[in-house]
Design a protein around this motif. Sequence first.
Motif, PDB file in Angstrom:
ATOM      1  N   CYS A  24       0.745  -1.336  -0.214  1.00  0.00           N
ATOM      2  CA  CYS A  24       0.067  -0.176  -0.051  1.00  0.00           C
ATOM      3  C   CYS A  24       0.754   1.167  -0.069  1.00  0.00           C
ATOM      4  N   LYS A  25       0.162   2.513  -0.276  1.00  0.00           N
ATOM      5  CA  LYS A  25       0.596   3.893  -0.241  1.00  0.00           C
ATOM      6  C   LYS A  25       1.273   4.083   1.147  1.00  0.00           C
ATOM      7  N   PHE A 158       3.027  11.568   0.775  1.00  0.00           N
ATOM      8  CA  PHE A 158       2.298  10.701   1.485  1.00  0.00           C
ATOM      9  C   PHE A 158       2.301  10.870   2.985  1.00  0.00           C
ATOM     10  N   VAL A 205      -1.072  13.349  -0.239  1.00  0.00           N
ATOM     11  CA  VAL A 205      -2.141  12.060  -0.106  1.00  0.00           C
ATOM     12  C   VAL A 205      -2.213  11.759   1.175  1.00  0.00           C
ATOM     13  N   THR A 207      -2.840   9.277   3.931  1.00  0.00           N
ATOM     14  CA  THR A 207      -2.919   7.916   4.319  1.00  0.00           C
ATOM     15  C   THR A 207      -2.930   7.323   5.373  1.00  0.00           C
ATOM     16  N   ARG A 239      -5.501  14.738  -1.522  1.00  0.00           N
ATOM     17  CA  ARG A 239      -6.324  13.700  -1.679  1.00  0.00           C
ATOM     18  C   ARG A 239      -6.400  12.781  -0.593  1.00  0.00           C
ATOM     19  N   SER A 241      -6.481   8.995   0.477  1.00  0.00           N
ATOM     20  CA  SER A 241      -6.125   7.863  -0.247  1.00  0.00           C
ATOM     21  C   SER A 241      -7.451   6.765  -0.347  1.00  0.00           C
ATOM     22  N   SER A 242      -7.872   6.441   1.097  1.00  0.00           N
ATOM     23  CA  SER A 242      -9.173   5.550   1.000  1.00  0.00           C
ATOM     24  C   SER A 242      -9.691   5.602   2.364  1.00  0.00           C
ATOM     25  N   HIS A 267     -11.653   7.598  -2.962  1.00  0.00           N
ATOM     26  CA  HIS A 267     -11.380   5.973  -3.124  1.00  0.00           C
ATOM     27  C   HIS A 267     -12.233   5.437  -2.116  1.00  0.00           C
ATOM     28  N   TYR A 410      -8.345  13.410 -11.315  1.00  0.00           N
ATOM     29  CA  TYR A 410      -7.410  12.038 -11.324  1.00  0.00           C
ATOM     30  C   TYR A 410      -7.245  11.295 -12.777  1.00  0.00           C
TER      31      TYR A 410
END
Length: 451
Positions: A24-25, A158, A205, A207, A239, A241-242, A267, A410
């Motif tokens: 993963c990121k 990140f 991002v 995370t 952003r 990430s999820s 996401h 994106y």
Amino acid sequence: MHDFCDSDMANSGLHKVKFVTLGCKLNFSESATIGQQLQQRGIATVAGRDEVPDICVVNTCSVTALADRKCRQHIRSLIKRYPQALIVVTGCYAQLQGKAIAEIEGVDIVLGNEQKGDIVGYIEAWLSNKHKALAITPHKDIKRFSPSCECGDRTRYFLKVQDGCDYYCSYCTIPLARGRSRSGSIESLVNQALEVAQRGGKEIVITGVNIGDFGKNTGEKFIDLLIALDGVEGIERYRISSIEPDLLSDEVIDFCASSRAFMPHFHIPLQSGSNEVLRLMRRHYDRQLFAAKVERIHHAMPHCFIGVDVMVGTRGETPECFDDSLRFIASLGVQHLHVFPYSERPGTMALRIPYIVPKAVRDERVALMMALSESQQRQFIERYLGNERLVLFEQPPAGSKVMHGFTDNYIKINTPHCERLVGKVAPARLLKINDDLSVDAEIVEGNEVVF
């Protein structure tokens, strides 16, 4: 056991480290932070495949059986290729299978996720005594939050805001690998974002393992973190990430829609469009809630790119359940599906579910979901052909005549190399979709085409 010519790490400026980061990121961000820590002690990251490292760090993933296999392959390959190098293995696979990894001839240091932030100290200790090290904290006792905010060789940074997970989905080992949910403080995370801005970074991002759970140990809220980050001058883009659908509040969606710097991009893990399968997975929502979140995003941000995690072939996913899931996902109007087949994980509750989907059927279902994903992403991109969107341009590989970047929503862009725009946000006109769903574009300044 391997040997260095110079056992004093502080004076080992000629030493090189090679990173292999899987998964993963979050792992990527943590590896970059470890690299920075080693660099401060005179150990540089290798510049290419031909450089021989003195240290190899493998930051592992264990989300699937395939991930486990890739970890073992990388470890053995590094040992064979660099027999004199110090081999360090950390991450989720190390957390879950540390003893087995330590028994591999040639592995010197094995560290669980609690110890990942202390890799430098373990390397220094090894340089002094050459003793093999195995250090893993049981998952229930993992409480430490190790900060991380790095870009490595990328343009986007990140920022790790959270770690661990308190959800115990029936198919997943991540809570066993990462421990309980824990976070950094808003103050500390804002300070890291300020440092990124001072370095000239333009995009961050956000995370974590389950970032919607941010603040459970600090008493703070995710929405307050977003508001604070949005106020950091110099950062032009964020952003997320999820984020789990049940933790993606309407307040977060509405804030991102009206914010200064949060991009129209989400996401969201779905995993299945069948309520029956979601129940077997022990997920914390149903598909009606998921559809409501997507609808609210579409209303608040009509240009938003929505990516969705989908798992197929799980135990209990009958043909009827899969067909139901496929129809539901097709109805959502999302832009991209991150599709992966179910993988049996030792110790998970899913192994008690009796209905098993054959591998060949799983592969067929992956193909069907991937075809749906490509169709929907292509339709989304076609809406913007001929239009201008703001793009953050990334550093291209050495000697490349093409550079890449991403629009606010994106879409991956290809343009002729323009060095002065690397790391900058500039308008580009989208021209043509390629087979890989990237888009050829021209850079526009004022009313003129630059490239």
